[in-house]
Scaffold this active site. Sequence first.
Site, PDB file in Angstrom:
ATOM      1  N   HIS A  41      31.138 -11.093  -4.908  1.00  0.00           N
ATOM      2  CA  HIS A  41      30.904 -11.990  -3.902  1.00  0.00           C
ATOM      3  C   HIS A  41      32.051 -11.822  -3.110  1.00  0.00           C
ATOM      4  O   HIS A  41      33.378 -12.127  -3.521  1.00  0.00           O
ATOM      5  CB  HIS A  41      30.650 -13.402  -4.273  1.00  0.00           C
ATOM      6  N   GLN A 223      23.332 -10.840  -7.910  1.00  0.00           N
ATOM      7  CA  GLN A 223      22.270  -9.434  -7.510  1.00  0.00           C
ATOM      8  C   GLN A 223      21.100 -10.292  -6.770  1.00  0.00           C
ATOM      9  O   GLN A 223      21.234 -11.058  -6.001  1.00  0.00           O
ATOM     10  CB  GLN A 223      21.589  -9.055  -8.878  1.00  0.00           C
ATOM     11  N   GLY A 301      32.950  -0.178  -5.058  1.00  0.00           N
ATOM     12  CA  GLY A 301      33.351   0.684  -4.019  1.00  0.00           C
ATOM     13  C   GLY A 301      32.354   1.553  -3.445  1.00  0.00           C
ATOM     14  O   GLY A 301      32.605   2.484  -2.369  1.00  0.00           O
ATOM     15  N   LEU A 413      26.355 -14.638  11.445  1.00  0.00           N
ATOM     16  CA  LEU A 413      26.632 -13.537  12.365  1.00  0.00           C
ATOM     17  C   LEU A 413      28.100 -13.109  12.211  1.00  0.00           C
ATOM     18  O   LEU A 413      28.556 -12.514  13.092  1.00  0.00           O
ATOM     19  CB  LEU A 413      26.469 -14.325  13.706  1.00  0.00           C
TER      20      LEU A 413
HETATM   21  P1  IMP Z   1      24.229  -3.163 -13.877  1.00  0.00           P
HETATM   22  O1  IMP Z   1      23.690  -4.314 -13.371  1.00  0.00           O
HETATM   23  O2  IMP Z   1      25.524  -2.671 -13.941  1.00  0.00           O
HETATM   24  O3  IMP Z   1      23.436  -2.536 -15.154  1.00  0.00           O
HETATM   25  O4  IMP Z   1      23.480  -1.964 -12.740  1.00  0.00           O
HETATM   26  C1  IMP Z   1      21.880  -2.062 -12.727  1.00  0.00           C
HETATM   27  C2  IMP Z   1      21.530  -1.860 -11.087  1.00  0.00           C
HETATM   28  O5  IMP Z   1      21.929  -2.911 -10.491  1.00  0.00           O
HETATM   29  C3  IMP Z   1      22.207  -0.776 -10.269  1.00  0.00           C
HETATM   30  O6  IMP Z   1      21.453  -0.223  -9.489  1.00  0.00           O
HETATM   31  C4  IMP Z   1      23.112  -1.546  -9.636  1.00  0.00           C
HETATM   32  O7  IMP Z   1      24.119  -0.857  -8.546  1.00  0.00           O
HETATM   33  C5  IMP Z   1      22.660  -2.596  -9.460  1.00  0.00           C
HETATM   34  N1  IMP Z   1      23.454  -3.931  -9.255  1.00  0.00           N
HETATM   35  C6  IMP Z   1      24.159  -4.644 -10.176  1.00  0.00           C
HETATM   36  N2  IMP Z   1      24.795  -5.683  -9.772  1.00  0.00           N
HETATM   37  C7  IMP Z   1      24.701  -5.532  -8.494  1.00  0.00           C
HETATM   38  C8  IMP Z   1      25.171  -6.391  -7.470  1.00  0.00           C
HETATM   39  O8  IMP Z   1      25.843  -7.486  -7.495  1.00  0.00           O
HETATM   40  N3  IMP Z   1      24.862  -6.081  -6.048  1.00  0.00           N
HETATM   41  C9  IMP Z   1      23.959  -5.223  -5.810  1.00  0.00           C
HETATM   42  N4  IMP Z   1      23.515  -4.039  -6.825  1.00  0.00           N
HETATM   43  C10 IMP Z   1      23.822  -4.427  -7.994  1.00  0.00           C
HETATM   44 MG    MG Z   2      27.584  -8.330  -3.952  1.00  0.00          MG
END
Ligand code: IMP
Ligand code: MG
Length: 437
Positions: A41, A223, A301, A413
Amino acid sequence: MANVIVIGAQWGDEGKGKITDLLSRSADVVVRYQGGNNAGHTVVVGDRTFKLHLIPSGILYPKTECIIASGTVIDPKVLLEEVDRLKDLGISTDNLFIAETAHVTMPYHRVLDRASEEQRAEHKIGTTGRGIGPTYADKSERVGIRMIDLMDEKRMPKKLRWAIEQKNIVLQKLYNLEPLDADAIIEEYRGYADRLRSHVVDASLKVDAAIRERRNVLFEGAQGTLLDLDHGTYPYVTSSNPVAGGACIGVGVGPTCIDRVIGVAKAYTTRVGEGPFPTELHDDIGNHIGERGAEFGTTTGRKRRCGWFDGVIGRYAVRINGLDCLAVTKLDVLDDLEEIKVCTAYELDGKVVHDFPSDSRAFARAIPIYETLPGWKKSTSECKTVEELPTEAKDYLKFLADLTATPIAIISLGASRGQTIIVEDPIHGPKRGLLKA
Ligand code: IMP
Ligand code: MG
């Protein structure tokens, strides 16, 4: 206020950090209910940028209690780094509480996450490599280490040693990797336990007490809906339940205490990691959105994939989460565009479909059907009211509200707290918005 759940309506990174920060002003307690330090975040306050992974953004308000609930997985090393960083910036973490039933991410989880991804080769998920999946897998397998185990000075070494020995067999036999040093890990985790002890509580009891005292509780999801283990684009998902229903399970409170559910969606769509993404743009416009929106993962990143707003996903998120309203973020990123497309339905195997296909392979074949709207080609980042927005921007938002049949309560925005339009107070007001569908 009321008891409110904030969730991501897309694939994560919708800007929930900013919206929860905004709502935290009126919250007494902010609870993070699932996920681990895979999340990131970003909160901008004045000229300072805070990147948080585990600690709820409510921590920036001195009186707000922040709870990391049972449904999360906690890497104590990362958590303590975050605590230290906040302390360096003069922000107290005395009001941070951790559920004793939350599961602990261990060094072998991180190793296994990367090793299993490598073995999947072209079937890889694109995880964040933080050990999140293996921690949740151990939880389901009933061999996990919980905070309460870590706090038990007597049993902890025994429990950890057994777990490490089991995993060492897997690391050596299945992945041909070096075994981990149990003694070193036990020592390391003993240190973490000592530092975290004063924060560890019965989180369900704590949140229940707050609800009974009629204090305002904000449930913060990490997520997004499409990364949900049950309802997302399986297998390209995370291993927990970011959807609104996950809040009650993750915290240990009943559904009757929830008053409102707010979904956060970008004015376009992004995805990081592998998996189908029908409205993805592979052209200059996609690059433009990525650059203007600074679409790089907070945690890894990685460059985020960018595409148009997907109304099928929007409606799906409304259904799965029971959304009362939407917060639309990063509208300003679209300021320069000549025209903007919105996906209203899919063409799937020659048929028009309006509902999200739960089969990932079908979803991968979905061809977006677009409506093209005119761009506004003016800066919106200084607009303070809906009235000040260019007509085309208002029409665009109205289109999204109509498409999802959900009022838009907040428009963001830009990254700073001031770059926000509260269309109608989503918490005190009726379930309607000015940009009502
Ligand atoms: P994991 O949660 O690290 O196991 O990743 C599983 C999938 O969720 C992957 O495609 C990550 O890129 C995605 N993912 C996990 N956490 C985030 C997040 O906070 N934002 C966006 N994608 C996430
Ligand atoms: Mg994020």
